[in-house]
Design an enzyme around this catalytic site. Sequence first.
Site, PDB file in Angstrom:
ATOM      1  N   HIS A  75       0.829  -1.345   0.035  1.00  0.00           N
ATOM      2  CA  HIS A  75      -0.137  -0.319   0.032  1.00  0.00           C
ATOM      3  C   HIS A  75       0.698   1.292   0.018  1.00  0.00           C
ATOM      4  O   HIS A  75       1.939   1.457   0.831  1.00  0.00           O
ATOM      5  CB  HIS A  75      -0.786   0.099   1.148  1.00  0.00           C
ATOM      6  CG  HIS A  75      -2.152  -1.026   1.001  1.00  0.00           C
ATOM      7  ND1 HIS A  75      -3.447  -0.810   1.528  1.00  0.00           N
ATOM      8  CD2 HIS A  75      -2.134  -2.062   0.433  1.00  0.00           C
ATOM      9  CE1 HIS A  75      -4.130  -1.447   1.146  1.00  0.00           C
ATOM     10  NE2 HIS A  75      -3.666  -2.434   0.492  1.00  0.00           N
ATOM     11  N   TYR A 202      -9.511   5.352   7.397  1.00  0.00           N
ATOM     12  CA  TYR A 202      -9.613   5.825   8.661  1.00  0.00           C
ATOM     13  C   TYR A 202     -10.732   6.601   8.887  1.00  0.00           C
ATOM     14  O   TYR A 202     -10.690   7.697   8.097  1.00  0.00           O
ATOM     15  CB  TYR A 202      -8.320   6.044   9.452  1.00  0.00           C
ATOM     16  CG  TYR A 202      -7.289   5.056   9.389  1.00  0.00           C
ATOM     17  CD1 TYR A 202      -6.539   4.463   8.625  1.00  0.00           C
ATOM     18  CD2 TYR A 202      -7.190   4.468  10.749  1.00  0.00           C
ATOM     19  CE1 TYR A 202      -5.555   3.787   8.692  1.00  0.00           C
ATOM     20  CE2 TYR A 202      -6.162   3.432  11.200  1.00  0.00           C
ATOM     21  CZ  TYR A 202      -5.328   3.201  10.013  1.00  0.00           C
ATOM     22  OH  TYR A 202      -4.180   2.157  10.110  1.00  0.00           O
ATOM     23  N   PRO A 294      -4.928   0.332  18.572  1.00  0.00           N
ATOM     24  CA  PRO A 294      -4.479  -0.142  17.359  1.00  0.00           C
ATOM     25  C   PRO A 294      -4.704   0.810  16.324  1.00  0.00           C
ATOM     26  O   PRO A 294      -4.077   0.616  15.102  1.00  0.00           O
ATOM     27  CB  PRO A 294      -5.574  -1.365  17.145  1.00  0.00           C
ATOM     28  CG  PRO A 294      -6.763  -1.050  18.024  1.00  0.00           C
ATOM     29  CD  PRO A 294      -5.929  -0.324  19.034  1.00  0.00           C
ATOM     30  N   LYS A 298       0.683   0.135  15.157  1.00  0.00           N
ATOM     31  CA  LYS A 298       2.062  -0.049  15.513  1.00  0.00           C
ATOM     32  C   LYS A 298       2.335  -1.245  16.206  1.00  0.00           C
ATOM     33  O   LYS A 298       3.673  -1.678  16.498  1.00  0.00           O
ATOM     34  CB  LYS A 298       2.443   0.903  16.391  1.00  0.00           C
ATOM     35  CG  LYS A 298       2.489   2.355  15.707  1.00  0.00           C
ATOM     36  CD  LYS A 298       3.633   2.641  14.903  1.00  0.00           C
ATOM     37  CE  LYS A 298       3.520   3.456  13.484  1.00  0.00           C
ATOM     38  NZ  LYS A 298       3.884   2.804  12.370  1.00  0.00           N
ATOM     39  N   TYR A 386       3.548   6.609  10.561  1.00  0.00           N
ATOM     40  CA  TYR A 386       2.658   5.526  10.037  1.00  0.00           C
ATOM     41  C   TYR A 386       3.591   4.439   9.559  1.00  0.00           C
ATOM     42  O   TYR A 386       3.280   3.230   9.691  1.00  0.00           O
ATOM     43  CB  TYR A 386       1.617   6.201   9.073  1.00  0.00           C
ATOM     44  CG  TYR A 386       0.455   5.069   8.717  1.00  0.00           C
ATOM     45  CD1 TYR A 386      -0.637   4.665   9.823  1.00  0.00           C
ATOM     46  CD2 TYR A 386       0.534   4.267   7.681  1.00  0.00           C
ATOM     47  CE1 TYR A 386      -1.487   3.826   9.674  1.00  0.00           C
ATOM     48  CE2 TYR A 386      -0.679   3.290   7.364  1.00  0.00           C
ATOM     49  CZ  TYR A 386      -1.533   3.106   8.440  1.00  0.00           C
ATOM     50  OH  TYR A 386      -2.485   1.980   7.971  1.00  0.00           O
TER      51      TYR A 386
HETATM   52  C1  PHB Z   1      -6.156  -4.434  10.521  1.00  0.00           C
HETATM   53  O1  PHB Z   1      -6.212  -4.562   9.097  1.00  0.00           O
HETATM   54  O2  PHB Z   1      -6.540  -5.379  11.219  1.00  0.00           O
HETATM   55  C2  PHB Z   1      -5.653  -3.224  10.929  1.00  0.00           C
HETATM   56  C3  PHB Z   1      -5.425  -2.075  10.102  1.00  0.00           C
HETATM   57  C4  PHB Z   1      -4.896  -0.928  10.473  1.00  0.00           C
HETATM   58  C5  PHB Z   1      -5.113  -0.614  11.840  1.00  0.00           C
HETATM   59  C6  PHB Z   1      -5.470  -1.511  12.651  1.00  0.00           C
HETATM   60  C7  PHB Z   1      -5.959  -2.755  12.163  1.00  0.00           C
HETATM   61  O3  PHB Z   1      -4.672   0.419  12.208  1.00  0.00           O
END
Ligand code: PHB
Length: 389
Positions: A75, A202, A294, A298, A386
């Site tokens: 990505h 997000y 989450p 990280k 990130y």
């Molecule tokens: C996930 O794909 O499970 C995932 C992706 C990004 C995050 C947390 C979990 O910030």
Amino acid sequence: MRSSRTQVGIIGAGPAGLALAQLLQGAGIDSVVLERRSRDYVLARVRAGVIEQGTVDILRRAGVAARLEREGLLHHGVELAAGERRHRIDFAAQSASVTVYGQTELTKDLVDARESSGVPPVFDVEDVVLEELDTERPRVRYRRSGEAHVLDCDFIAGCDGFHGVSRKAIPAAVLKTHERVYPFGWLGVLADAPPVSSELIYLSHERGFALCSMRSATRSRCYLQCELDTNVNDWSDGRFWDELASRLPGELASRVTRARTIEKSVAPLRSFVAEPLRYGRLFLAGDAAHIVPPTGAKGLNLAIRDVDQLAAGLVAHYVERRDGLLDAYSASALRRIWRAERFSAWLTSVLHRYPGQTSFDRGMQLAELDHLVSSAAARAAFVEAYTGL
Ligand code: PHB
Ligand code: APR
């Protein structure tokens, strides 16, 4: 009673413990991984899935990145959305990327590698006790199938997660902990449905945060901010998809596929740091040492960087007979950990709805997001944090 001996006793067969065993084996250092849960349980656990390039590099060195590099999704950006507004943050300007690959798959690759190495993890151990940590001969006592075992070690790596025994083996007078518990959790689902978009989204919404992630072109991983006392049984698949769609901008909401979910669980959010990460011959790594919410993706990355640093210290000890890196482990890992804590707590605070949040608080959140998408410097700092540049 059965006695055995190894150079490094590793408590916990999560990504941290398994990757540490791999890295040590590559340098000719032997270890034994002791795991409380069953092999099936460890292999079935569904967790996060965003892997930094630096983490991929470490896993490649550990000899476990082949499938990740073949099947993982590269990505080059993420999307941040608020209400109907969508903004893509491009990693390309900084030549950065992340790989989306489920931790469940990575755990499988790590367990496979340990099993082909001839020193498989020891699953289903009970009553693990760490002793003599402040001597040169620390040991682990445990029981397995009713039989008592003693494992004599040179070092012990506490990779047994937040609820493990290793951190608790450090005397209270030595250990300091720092914690923030958030007043909400994440309700997560996994489903065989195409992701609503090709990149992660997000989303900050009046009804709460949401995240649309994925495992492949045909498998979605999605999360909704939820109350801490949420019971998954109150959340039918239909209710989950309806709620997700209600938080998404219209054009994305129409792309939600209401598939049957394969997994559904609630996780609380927490920020936590323990220090120091060393007591005598015990070293903490991964979730045993720290927890991040989450939101910043990280947790796994920090865990792998911890064990890489710890492995380097152990290799220097055995190969060069120098302890400088081991002595520096706690302080230098903690600097890196606090930086990830900062980013994770910040992103969490910007994107989630807080109980009692005022219109001013909401204005601040939206201004943070606006700053992020309109300032090149802010975007660059986000990408750096990130992607783990
Ligand atoms: C996930 O794909 O499970 C995932 C992706 C990004 C995050 C947390 C979990 O910030
Ligand atoms: N004895 C042996 N094993 C134990 C004990 C114990 N007393 N207590 C816990 N364990 C095991 C757990 O069953 C688990 O398999 O330790 C392992 C710890 O693994 P993780 O929780 O996955 O932690 P870690 O390896 O540090 O990985 C961190 O995984 O949990 C995610 O969010 C986390 O992404 C991050 C990464």
